[in-house]
Each structure stands twice: as structure tokens, then as C-alpha cells.
Scaffold this active site. Structure first.
Site, PDB file in Angstrom:
ATOM      1  N   ARG A 176      30.879  17.981  16.902  1.00 26.96           N
ATOM      2  CA  ARG A 176      30.230  18.572  18.078  1.00 26.96           C
ATOM      3  C   ARG A 176      29.513  19.900  17.845  1.00 26.96           C
ATOM      4  NH1 ARG A 176      29.955  13.857  20.426  1.00 26.96           N
ATOM      5  NH2 ARG A 176      31.785  13.164  21.577  1.00 26.96           N
ATOM      6  N   ASP A 205      35.612   7.441  14.003  1.00 27.78           N
ATOM      7  CA  ASP A 205      34.617   7.723  15.042  1.00 27.78           C
ATOM      8  C   ASP A 205      35.157   8.777  16.010  1.00 27.78           C
ATOM      9  OD1 ASP A 205      32.211   7.665  16.383  1.00 27.78           O
ATOM     10  OD2 ASP A 205      32.609   5.812  17.466  1.00 27.78           O
TER      11      ASP A 205
END
Length: 445
Positions: A64, A309
């Protein structure tokens, strides 16, 4: 301190399991054997018969940073990864700004050089209009090129047929694809909106992001790869039908490979009733028969790599109604333990779990000097305690988002210790006060 003698270990590596010792010198493995004795200046770590294996290499994470640090960042998520026995990660391009230029790609490496405590690389992202950038990529400068053939978090969908064809034709390195057909998903969503209005149950997620949408898109990716001889790695396989497109056999002999993620082996659609948006991800977790087929495909070699993931979102974001709650799960901290549950259940041998989490990604990406317990290789190691269970609580979560889809579950193993580049970074979730940044992964390409 990077000089260690690990004694009395149950070593598992390259298909073998044996009792022995391992010596670390200057961050690398100097010797593997039995009866090794301590030298002056070495620290001795008694493994007490616990399982010693190469650290997991996670080929698919979303940490992120930059731009989405309220969900997670390179420091918090890499700490969670190391606590879970992941010593190297490869991070996706859909940040803000996205890594779709060489400058943006290198900016992420600069951030990681001081903030990530695991070894790392990043993917260059494909778009409908950056083909020249992709062509100019030095294959050694990045883990690979990511192509979103289905819309997910971020706005990087590549849906121009001519562009897709050119990417597969001209890519200078391995291509990784997210395969879902967006028009099919949008049509399915319209049907559910007509039926439920703005109160679509999360249980409809696997029918909105359907198996047909996955299969149509992965067929296209494989067709393009075969047409152009591309090196293709299809990510997060979630359906039984897709598995039949991939051949069993050793990964080193393949041009087209497949990955699945630990949550597709743990959960199925029955779990939406209790876990709701906490297991909403893209592609969707589907039926129990898909879960069984995926585990079988790992066993027979149709699936080559196990990954996470890892994709954190805040608790507030996940608490929204189905349509507005984003897809993605924080997984790195407990991924290896989740994979090991398949051994406890008699579904996968330990040697195969090590192969799929460490050796296979190292081979697939041509990672230099990592992914195996070999003399001269970097000492990226994880010590697993198969005798001490761990119950996942919200308080134990290290990811910045502060929650886990595994909350309330008891894993039958614990991560006892993790070494990164020869340094003992973490013991049972407690970090060394002098923990160092990880290194940029290098590739033999």
C-alpha cells in the site's frame, strides 16, 4: 549479529527432511551438516528439534505504500511478513501513484531500502498506454510486469485487445496476470442489483465475480502467451475449471505457470455466513469443490506457487455494505501456518509445502542466492514449531489494518524464529531491537 550456529534442527529442504545443524557466517549459509561445533564469536541457537526451512518468498503482496498508508505501509506489513516466516516479498504496482513508469518503480525501491525489514522487489504495472515503458524495462530491475486483465483495487485495467497482444508479444520479462473478465462481472452485478437493490448479500460475491469470468480471462492470457511464446504466471487461481489449463510437472520446465493463495485452500463459500466481507477478495473464494480441487492441483503440480495476495483494508472499509467494502485480505503474518494446516490434515506433505512457498518462487523468478538451504546462499530462514498451537486474536495482528480473516482460528503450529540475511529478526512475534532493512532482490536473468 550475523554469525550463528543453529543446532539440533529438523531440516527440510529440496525434498529431504533430516536432522542437522546449520552455520551462518556474514549473513550467508556457510555449512549444513551434523555435529557442527561452535566457534569463537558465534551465537548458538538450539532449534530443539523444530522444523528449519528456507524463508517463504511471497510473490504477490500489496503493502500500500506510497499513497495508501492508512491501510498499510512497507514497515508495518513487512514486520508482519517476517513474524510469519516470510523473508522476501514481491509487491504489486497499484499504489498511488501507480508504479507504471521506471521512475515510480525506483521510488518504491528507495522507500523499501530504509523501511522494509524483509527482502523485496516490485512489479512494473501495465496500462493501456505505457507499452514503451514496458519494452524499456531491464529484466533484472524488477520482479516482473503485472497485467490487470480484470478490474480490482486501483484503476489499472488493461482491456484494449491490441495493447494486450503487444504486451504479450514485446514484454522483456515474465508477465503476471490477474484474470477476471470485467464485462461479465459488471453484467452479473447488474443482475444482483436488480434482485437485491443496495443490500446485496456478500454470499453472492462468488457469483458476481464468477468462475466463468475467471475462466474466460485466463483462457485469453494463456492463448496470448502461447501465441507469442511469453513467460506467463497466472495469479490467484480460484476455480477447478481453470486448473485444467495448466500442466503438471517441474516448474523449471514450464513457460506458463500458476499460483494460488493460502486462503483459497482454507475457506469456501460456506464461510461467508460467518466471516462476511472479511473474506471478500478478488477473485472470489468459491465452492468447497473448488477448494478441494485446488489442493489436489498443488499436490499434482498444476499449481506451482503458494502465495498470499496480502491486501489490507481498514476495519471501517471492510465494515461497509457489500458493494462498497473493498476486496482484499491481510494474510502475510499467518500464511505459512495456514499452508501448514494442509499437512496437519494429511492433504500435502511438508516437503511439497516448502517447495511451493520457497523453492518454486525462487526458481520461477530466477532469484539470486535465495529460496534454498544451500552453502553460499543468503541465510533467510524460518524455524517452525509444530508442537505449539497459536490462536489468532485481533490483538496479535501486526498489519496496520488491525484485523485478520483468521480471527478465532487456532493454527496447530507457531513461527518460532525468522532470520533475514543471517540476522535473527524475530522470535515468536518479538522483534530484535536492532532489526535491519532487508535487501533488494537480485535476479539471474
Amino acid at each position: 549479529m550475523t554469525d550463528w550456529l543453529i543446532t539440533n534442527a529438523d531440516i527440510i529442504n529440496e525434498g529431504r527432511r533430516f536432522h542437522g545443524d546449520l552455520r551462518i557466517k556474514n549473513g550467508r549459509i556457510e555449512a549444513i551438516g551434523s555435529g557442527l561445533t561452535a566457534r569463537a564469536g558465534e551465537q548458538v541457537f538450539d532449534a530443539a528439534g523444530r522444523l528449519l526451512m528456507p524463508g517463504m518468498i511471497d510473490d504477490q503482496v500489496h503493502f500500500r505504500e506510497p499513497g495508501l498508508e492508512h491501510k498499510g505501509d512497507l514497515a508495518t506489513e513487512s514486520h508482519a511478513a517476517v513474524a510469519g516466516g516470510i523473508t522476501s516479498f514481491m509487491e504489486m504496482p497499484n499504489t498511488k501513484p501507480p508504479a507504471i513508469t521506471l521512475d515510480a518503480l525506483e521510488a518504491k525501491f528507495r522507500l523499501a531500502s530504509t523501511r522494509a525489514v524483509a527482502n523485496h522487489s516490485f512489479y512494473l504495472g501495465a496500462t493501456n498506454d505505457n507499452l514503451d515503458v514496458l519494452r524499456s524495462l531491464d529484466p533484472r530491475a524488477a520482479a516482473g510486469i503485472k497485467v490487470f486483465m480484470g478490474a480490482s483495487t486501483g484503476n489499472m485495467l488493461v482491456d484494449n485487445p491490441d495493447t494486450l497482444d503487444a504486451i504479450f508479444r514485446d514484454a522483456p520479462t515474465i508477465l503476471l496476470t490477474h484474470c477476471e473478465d470485467t464485462p461479465m462481472i459488471e453484467a452479473n452485478l447488474a443482475i444482483e442489483r436488480a434482485r437485491y437493490g443496495d443490500a446485496i448479500p456478500v454470499e453472492r460475491h462468488p457469483y458476481i465475480r464468477s468462475r466463468e469470468a475467471c475462466l474466460k480471462s485466463s483462457r485469453l492470457a494463456i492463448e496470448l502467451a502461447r501465441r507469442h511464446g511469453s513467460r506467463l504466471h497466472v495469479l490467484h487461481i480460484s476455480t477447478a475449471e481453470e486448473l485444467l489449463q495448466f500442466a503438471p510437472g517441474p516448474i523449471a520446465e514450464k513457460r506458463i505457470t500458476a499460483e494460488t493463495c493460502v486462503h483459497y485452500m482454507q475457506f469456501d463459500e460456506a464461510d461467508y455466513a460467518t466471516r462476511g466481507n472479511f473474506i471478500k477478495c478478488n477473485p472470489a473464494i468459491k465452492s468447497a469443490s473448488d477448494r478441494v480441487a485446488i489442493i489436489q492441483a498443488v499436490r499434482e503440480g498444476r499449481i506451482d506457487v503458494l502465495a498470499t495476495d496480502h491486501a489490507p483494508h481498514t476495519l471501517a472499509e471492510k465494515s461497509q455494505p457489500y458493494e462498497t467494502a473493498p476486496g482484499g485480505l491481510p494474510l502475510v503474518q499467518f500464511a505459512l501456518q495456514c499452508a501448514l494446516e494442509r499437512w496437519f490434515d494429511g492433504q500435502l506433505p511438508l516437503e511439497l509445502i516448502v517447495e511451493k512457498t520457497t523453492h518454486a518462487p525462487a526458481t520461477l523468478f530466477n532469484v539470486r542466492d535465495r529460496g534454498f538451504l544451500r552453502e553460499g546462499y543468503f541465510a533467510d530462514l524460518v524455524l517452525v514449531d509444530l508442537q505449539t498451537p497459536q490462536t489468532v486474536t485481533r490483538e496479535s495482528v501486526l498489519s496496520k489494518c488491525g484485523w485478520s480473516p483468521f480471527e478465532g482460528m487456532t493454527f496447530r503450529s507457531s513461527i518460532a524464529a525468522t532470520w533475514v540475511n543471517g540476522r535473527l529478526a524475530c522470535r515468536y512475534g518479538k522483534f530484535d531491537s536492532n532489526i535491519q532493512p532487508g535487501q533488494r532482490l537480485e535476479f539471474n536473468r
